[in-house]
Design an enzyme around this catalytic site. Sequence first.
Site, PDB file in Angstrom:
ATOM      1  N   ASP A  91       4.615   0.153  12.072  1.00 42.43           N
ATOM      2  CA  ASP A  91       3.339  -0.359  11.566  1.00 42.43           C
ATOM      3  C   ASP A  91       3.090  -1.819  11.925  1.00 42.43           C
ATOM      4  OD1 ASP A  91       2.481   2.007  10.508  1.00 42.43           O
ATOM      5  OD2 ASP A  91       2.972   1.544   8.440  1.00 42.43           O
ATOM      6  N   CYS A 138      -4.919   8.576   9.763  1.00 44.31           N
ATOM      7  CA  CYS A 138      -5.167   7.949  11.059  1.00 44.31           C
ATOM      8  C   CYS A 138      -4.798   8.888  12.206  1.00 44.31           C
ATOM      9  CB  CYS A 138      -4.352   6.657  11.194  1.00 44.31           C
ATOM     10  SG  CYS A 138      -4.972   5.284  10.214  1.00 44.31           S
ATOM     11  N   ARG A 158      -8.542   0.306   4.385  1.00 51.57           N
ATOM     12  CA  ARG A 158      -7.534   1.205   3.831  1.00 51.57           C
ATOM     13  C   ARG A 158      -6.217   0.478   3.602  1.00 51.57           C
ATOM     14  NH1 ARG A 158      -5.969   4.991   7.555  1.00 51.57           N
ATOM     15  NH2 ARG A 158      -4.665   5.771   5.876  1.00 51.57           N
ATOM     16  N   LYS A 178       0.826  -1.206   0.000  1.00 52.38           N
ATOM     17  CA  LYS A 178       0.000   0.000   0.000  1.00 52.38           C
ATOM     18  C   LYS A 178       0.860   1.257   0.000  1.00 52.38           C
ATOM     19  CE  LYS A 178      -1.757   1.710   3.887  1.00 52.38           C
ATOM     20  NZ  LYS A 178      -1.789   3.183   4.113  1.00 52.38           N
ATOM     21  N   ASN A 179       1.806   1.326   0.925  1.00 51.03           N
ATOM     22  CA  ASN A 179       2.593   2.544   1.063  1.00 51.03           C
ATOM     23  C   ASN A 179       3.483   2.784  -0.146  1.00 51.03           C
ATOM     24  OD1 ASN A 179       1.439   3.132   3.525  1.00 51.03           O
ATOM     25  ND2 ASN A 179       3.066   2.164   4.721  1.00 51.03           N
ATOM     26  N   ARG A 211       2.239  14.181  13.282  1.00 47.39           N
ATOM     27  CA  ARG A 211       2.826  13.885  11.977  1.00 47.39           C
ATOM     28  C   ARG A 211       2.818  15.100  11.050  1.00 47.39           C
ATOM     29  NH1 ARG A 211       1.300   8.053   9.765  1.00 47.39           N
ATOM     30  NH2 ARG A 211      -0.782   8.849   9.433  1.00 47.39           N
TER      31      ARG A 211
END
Length: 423
Positions: A309, A118, A401, A22-23, A123
């Site tokens: 993560d 999220c 997601r 995903k990232n 961040r």
Amino acid sequence: MDSILVEGGHELAGEIPIAGAKNACLTLMPATLLSDGPLTLTNAPRLSDIQTMTQLLQSLGTEVTQMQGGQVLSLSSHALTGTRADYDIVRKMRASILVLGPLLAREGRAEVSLPGGCAIGARPVDLHLSALEKLGAELDLRDGYVHATAPSGGLRGGIVDFPLVSVGATENVLMAATLARGTTEIRNAAREPEIVDLAECLRAMGARIEGEGTSTITVEGVEALSPATHRVVSDRIELGTYMLAPAICGGWVECIGGRMDLVAAFCEKLDAAGITIEETARGLKVSRHNGRVRAVDVATEPFPGFPTDLQAQMMALLCTADGVSRLEENIFENRFMHAPELMRMGARIDVQGGHATVTGVERLKGAPVMATDLRASVSLILAGLAAEGETIVNRVYHLDRGYERVEEKLGAVGARVSRVAGR
């Protein structure tokens, strides 16, 4: 709002295919903005975040075609219609900020809303902005938007020395530097596999990049980038998550497409906990057959350290370990929000700031719990696999997601996991 129902107490056996990252994909997709030629991405994950990025790119004029059920994305930005990334789309996902560098490099201007995502800490995007300023960008923050312009003649190469390692900021400035005049040196760069994957894609498009995977990346700007096809790297976070499934509830799972180099620090902790990991011709096989796992201490770090993560999922495993484990979160503040939900299932956890002490119990008990973010969602599902009775995980919109078809993948190896439609 959908929920996930988990019936615990079943050992696992079988294969789970690991999707594209995903990232990585969320970073590769904005790279299309750097060229007027098509960019084709294969092994793309089928996730709601990918759809959000698709909507954002389409709002700028990019043509996006999904093929093979969404696993192949064809993107073409030959006729951009705008340079404004609106709040209504950007607020859904932090990765939206990654259109800033490419737009600025190619079009000389961009207006990008400050992002959402999220709720795991502030961040801020200041590292993105200061890095682009080193390439000559002029920035103005007003009305919730970053208004950016390049000087006459476009961005120019420069030295970007990050005070802190930032994956997103490294990605943003790396893309921008490909079209900047002269040479850019990115110091204290992030070393994650997603950075390497982006550099390989950009190189396939004609960029001149050296040093990806190390702390110093050098980019020599070129006039234009060309069409390319690139395969998205396997998702190391999905890989680690599914490696934990048999570790938590027993049995074995072969993760197809898994690579040890993507999760080396994570594998070291599983090995210390007593989990067996074997490299196979098609991926990684993980198994646990005898007794409780051993307690281990974990500290999250930038790659190649233990990934933040995977911290929530690792905590779920350690809830039933033999002994006391200590987890230290060094990347994001406010990322132990899953701990109170695990405690509802009988876990013994003490959180003090960025540290959590987990005293293992013999068995968790099923309970209704609530997901607070993407990784917390799946950590509660994993905990449910090891719990007595049924666990209902509420507010799982986060889950979609980052994990495609999680119920199907776990169900295929013997887990009792189902989705309950919301009302």
